[in-house]
Design a protein around this motif. Structure first.
Motif, mmCIF file in Angstrom:
data_model
loop_
_atom_site.group_PDB
_atom_site.id
_atom_site.type_symbol
_atom_site.label_atom_id
_atom_site.label_comp_id
_atom_site.label_asym_id
_atom_site.label_seq_id
_atom_site.Cartn_x
_atom_site.Cartn_y
_atom_site.Cartn_z
ATOM 1 N N CYS A 1 -9.635 3.414 -8.742
ATOM 2 C CA CYS A 1 -9.989 3.209 -7.336
ATOM 3 C C CYS A 1 -9.239 2.000 -6.803
ATOM 4 O O CYS A 1 -9.368 0.890 -7.332
ATOM 5 N N CYS B 1 -11.988 -0.652 -4.927
ATOM 6 C CA CYS B 1 -12.770 -1.636 -5.687
ATOM 7 C C CYS B 1 -12.086 -2.023 -6.988
ATOM 8 O O CYS B 1 -12.676 -2.697 -7.826
ATOM 9 N N CYS C 1 -14.825 7.615 -4.762
ATOM 10 C CA CYS C 1 -15.188 6.661 -5.801
ATOM 11 C C CYS C 1 -16.711 6.627 -5.955
ATOM 12 O O CYS C 1 -17.429 6.423 -4.975
ATOM 13 N N CYS D 1 -17.844 2.697 -4.921
ATOM 14 C CA CYS D 1 -17.777 2.164 -3.559
ATOM 15 C C CYS D 1 -17.615 3.252 -2.499
ATOM 16 O O CYS D 1 -17.518 2.967 -1.322
HETATM 17 ZN ZN ZN Z 1 -14.184 2.214 -5.627
#
Ligand code: ZN
Length: 113
Positions: free
Chosen positions: A73, A76, A89, A92
């Motif tokens: 990701c 994040c 994700c 997040c």
């Molecule tokens: Zn993420």
């Protein structure tokens, strides 16, 4: 059929393992299918049963697990696991994921007599 050739290679792996350990009968096989591999579990069961005939793994119990694919990701900055190509994700909810290909089908373990 895609699944048939995957199962053929899986059974070859199992046979080689059985030979190495001088096993006469394989009673259980654990397979993992990559979540993004487009491999159908039902087709795997069908094909596996077919290619097992006449081998040490004939009549074994087949266990199939779906393995999530690894992704990165960008939002994040961590490695996460996803089960579909358009997944977000799980941490997040960001959409900027770099998704790896993952495995199609692997023999996780076998149980012998
Ligand atoms: Zn993420």
């Amino acid at each position: 059929m895609h699944e048939l050739s995957l199962c053929q290679s899986a059974v070859e792996v199992i046979q080689r393992q059985a030979e190495q350990h001088q096993v006469a009968r394989v009673t259980g096989v654990w397979l993992e299918i990559g979540a993004l591999s487009c491999v159908e579990e039902s087709a795997v069961r069908f094909s596996f049963d077919r290619v097992c005939r006449g081998t040490v793994a004939q009549g074994c119990e087949l266990h199939i697990a779906i393995k999530p694919a690894q992704a990165w990701c960008w939002d994040c900055s961590q490695a996460v696991e996803v089960v579909s190509q358009d997944a977000r994700c799980p941490v997040c909810q960001g959409a900027r994921l770099r998704i790896g290909n993952g495995d199609m089908l692997v023999v996780k373990s076998i149980e012998v007599e």
